[in-house]
Structures are given as structure tokens and as C-alpha cells.
Write a protein that holds these residues in place. Structure first.
Motif, short mmCIF file in Angstrom:
data_model
loop_
_atom_site.label_atom_id
_atom_site.label_comp_id
_atom_site.label_asym_id
_atom_site.label_seq_id
_atom_site.Cartn_x
_atom_site.Cartn_y
_atom_site.Cartn_z
N GLU A 66 -1.06 6.82 9.05
CA GLU A 66 -0.88 6.41 7.66
C GLU A 66 -2.09 6.90 6.86
O GLU A 66 -3.22 6.66 7.25
CB GLU A 66 -0.80 4.88 7.58
N ALA A 67 -1.81 7.58 5.76
CA ALA A 67 -2.89 8.12 4.94
C ALA A 67 -2.66 7.78 3.48
O ALA A 67 -1.52 7.72 3.00
CB ALA A 67 -2.95 9.64 5.10
N GLY A 68 -3.75 7.55 2.77
CA GLY A 68 -3.69 7.40 1.32
C GLY A 68 -3.69 8.78 0.69
O GLY A 68 -4.02 9.77 1.33
N LYS B 190 2.74 0.74 -0.71
CA LYS B 190 2.29 -0.41 0.06
C LYS B 190 1.28 -1.13 -0.82
O LYS B 190 0.23 -0.57 -1.15
CB LYS B 190 1.64 0.06 1.36
N ARG C 68 0.16 0.84 -3.80
CA ARG C 68 -0.55 2.10 -3.58
C ARG C 68 0.34 3.07 -2.81
O ARG C 68 1.02 2.68 -1.88
CB ARG C 68 -1.84 1.87 -2.81
N LYS D 196 1.23 5.67 -0.15
CA LYS D 196 0.79 6.04 1.20
C LYS D 196 1.77 7.09 1.72
O LYS D 196 2.95 7.09 1.38
CB LYS D 196 0.80 4.85 2.14
N GLU E 252 3.02 8.87 5.46
CA GLU E 252 2.93 8.90 6.92
C GLU E 252 2.99 10.36 7.33
O GLU E 252 3.95 11.05 7.01
CB GLU E 252 4.09 8.13 7.55
#
Length: 159
Positions: free
Chosen positions: A29-31, A117, A120, A122, A124
Motif C-alpha cells: 500500500e502506497a500513498g 482510505k 486520502r 492510496k 496498491e
């Protein structure tokens, strides 16, 4: 098109092509670093992940080729290139792990799901190895067989 899961995530876009083209292994998971008008477009479900991929530049990971349609109501300063490179926010250990795998022959990193989320955005990202043509045929045959079994079971239960 957006769907809400049990965890309260609002799924904005899926890259269904990724699981067909690659044997996906590990997911992260990355912002994402976005501009204000881009998050508004994401909330309006105006995203396409199909051609996206992740690349390493200077010890950072960048999301490339993901199309986020420019927000119509944004002023002249809110208009950006829809497929510009966007920086991914990950922990250093995760970045090192992904970079080492990308440098191996045959591995790539692709976005699979974009979701909201807690307000924000996010994404994957998944590490995957490219599938050969015969692997794709196996996947299609397996999926068709499972669908046929579900259909037969459904018909049998209705009798």
C-alpha cells in the motif's frame, strides 16, 4: 462504479489487466503525491490504471502512465498533464525491497487498485513476473472452468 468494502475503503479504480498480464506476488500500500485538482478527479472516479507502472528514480518510486483526467472546474493553475509522473510514498525498507525485485530480470511493479482510505488516495502496487502466452491460456481455462462449476451448482440448487 466506486464500491465500498468492509474496511471503509472506497475503491476508485482497479487494474484488471494486471492479473492477466502478470503473475502477481507481493502487494504494497502506497500513498501518492497529488495536486488538489487531481484528488478531486479521483473522487469523481476519473482514473485509468491500465497502462500504469512503477519506476525507480534516484532512490524513490514513481507512478507512471496513470491517467487522471483534469478536473473541469479547476482554474488555469489546476490543469496538469493527465499522465504526469507521481511520487509514491512508502517506507524505506519497502522501497528497497521493491527496487531490488524490479532490478531482477523479469520482475515489474504495477498498480492494481486505487482507493480512498480516510479521505486520502492510496494505491496498491504489486510485484509481478510477466506471464507467457501459455500461462495466460491456463488462467483463462481455469477461470472458465470455475464459472461453469458455479453455474452448474446454481442450476442444481434451483431445482
Amino acid at each position: 462504479m466506486a464500491e465500498t468494502t468492509e474496511g471503509g475503503f472506497k475503491i476508485i479504480a482497479r487494474n484488471r489487466q494486471a492479473s492477466h498480464e502478470y503473475a502477481l506476488e507481493e502487494r504494497f500500500e502506497a500513498g501518492i503525491v497529488l495536486m488538489g485538482s487531481e484528488i478531486k478527479s479521483i473522487r469523481n472516479n476519473q482514473v485509468n490504471l491500465r497502462d500504469g507502472f512503477v519506476e525507480e528514480r534516484g532512490g524513490e518510486l514513481w507512478l507512471l502512465n496513470v491517467h487522471i483526467t483534469p478536473y473541469e472546474q479547476a482554474g488555469i493553475y489546476g490543469k496538469t498533464d493527465p499522465v504526469r509522473a507521481r511520487k509514491l510514498l512508502l517506507h524505506k525498507k519497502q522501497i528497497a525491497q521493491i527496487v531490488s525485485r524490479i532490478r531482477e530480470r523479469g520482475y515489474t511493479c504495477v498498480p492494481t487498485i486505487l482507493y480512498l482510505k480516510n479521505g486520502r488516495a492510496k494505491v496498491e502496487v504489486a510485484l509481478g513476473r510477466g506471464k507467457k502466452l501459455y500461462d495466460k491460456r491456463d488462467s483463462i481455462a481455469k477461470r472458465d472452468a470455475e464459472r461453469d462449476m458455479r453455474q452448474a451448482l446454481k442450476e442444481r440448487l434451483q431445482e
